[in-house]
Enzyme design. Structure first.
Site, PDB file in Angstrom:
ATOM      1  CG  ASP A 174      -0.293  -0.511   2.490  1.00 40.53           C
ATOM      2  OD1 ASP A 174       0.912  -0.251   2.682  1.00 40.53           O
ATOM      3  OD2 ASP A 174      -0.976  -1.166   3.287  1.00 40.53           O
ATOM      4  CG  ASN A 189      -9.409  -1.827  12.027  1.00 35.26           C
ATOM      5  OD1 ASN A 189      -8.439  -2.452  11.579  1.00 35.26           O
ATOM      6  ND2 ASN A 189      -9.879  -0.742  11.447  1.00 35.26           N
ATOM      7  CG  HIS A 243      -6.232  -2.569   8.948  1.00 33.60           C
ATOM      8  ND1 HIS A 243      -6.409  -1.339   9.528  1.00 33.60           N
ATOM      9  CD2 HIS A 243      -4.886  -2.758   8.921  1.00 33.60           C
ATOM     10  CE1 HIS A 243      -5.230  -0.818   9.820  1.00 33.60           C
ATOM     11  NE2 HIS A 243      -4.295  -1.660   9.460  1.00 33.60           N
ATOM     12  CD  GLU A 303      -9.188   0.602   7.801  1.00 25.92           C
ATOM     13  OE1 GLU A 303      -9.212  -0.261   8.702  1.00 25.92           O
ATOM     14  OE2 GLU A 303      -8.450   1.604   7.851  1.00 25.92           O
TER      15      GLU A 303
END
Length: 235
Positions: A62, A128, A130, A135
């Site tokens: 990313d 979370n 990810h 997400e």
């Protein structure tokens, strides 16, 4: 899913290095790479080693949308500082954060992944759940795309910026579908703040509410955890 529990992140880096070395010895030539604080000990082990990546290709997960490659906060700059300045790859692919046409850039990166199937993909995991910047709620079929970052991810990444307000709100990320195409996956997680996500990833249901749970459906995954990150796992 193979689980390796180590004392701390230093031992985790050594365990991850062994997996990189074994993959390279077996002929792996395309390595998917991650950024952030989690892989730092792994990269340090690689830097200190005699492993030769001169004929290998790297493909990063990313990059922040809007940051130029030479911005010191970009993942381009991170990779140069932590690995590429010391270990030379035949070619290293990263998304172009400042690409003029977002859709063209997304298609370019998908073509890179098609042309260079990943042999070993390195991952971290967010609090979370990810992986990459996929997400909660992300489809398991997605390829490279532009992702809106959640508030929790922006807050977690603010430590790399002056404050949370400076953290970009969007990123280009390999999709979960792209990640799952890798022949082998190595995920690392260290610290108590990752324990809940790790437990959901390994022992929870496979659900888009925890993107990393998609790894349960991959045939070749190794997870390296320190004792703190493994604390919520049930025996």
């Amino acid at each position: 899913m193979k689980i390796i529990i180590v004392k701390d992140s230093q031992q985790g880096g050594k365990a991850a290095f062994n997996i990189f070395a074994a993959a390279l010895k077996k002929g792996a030539r395309v390595f998917g790479l991650a950024t952030g604080s989690t892989p730092l000990t792994t990269y340090q082990e690689l830097v200190n080693s005699d492993l030769d990546f001169a004929q290998a290709i790297s493909i990063n997960l990313d990059e922040y949308v809007g940051l130029k490659a030479d911005d010191p906060r970009s993942y381009h700059a991170y990779m140069q500082k932590k690995l590429f300045n010391f270990k030379k790859f035949k070619h290293s692919f990263l998304p172009q954060g400042d690409a003029a046409d977002e859709q063209v850039e997304i298609e370019r990166y998908n073509q890179v992944l098609t042309a260079h199937p990943i042999d070993l993909q390195l991952l971290g995991i967010g609090q979370n759940g990810h992986i990459g910047f996929n997400e909660p709620g992300s489809s398991f079929a997605e390829k490279t795309r532009k992702v809106a970052l959640t508030n929790s991810t922006i807050e977690a990444n603010s430590r790399f910026f002056e404050n949370a307000a400076e953290v970009p709100r969007f990123a280009y990320s390999m999709g979960i579908g792209s990640i799952l195409q890798a022949k082998q996956i190595l995920l690392e997680a260290f610290g108590t703040n990752k324990a809940v996500a790790v437990a959901k990833m390994i022992q929870g249901p496979v659900t888009t509410a925890c993107p990393a749970s998609a790894l349960q459906e991959h045939p070749n995954v190794t997870v390296i955890l320190d004792q703190a990150a493994a604390a919520d796992l049930k025996n």
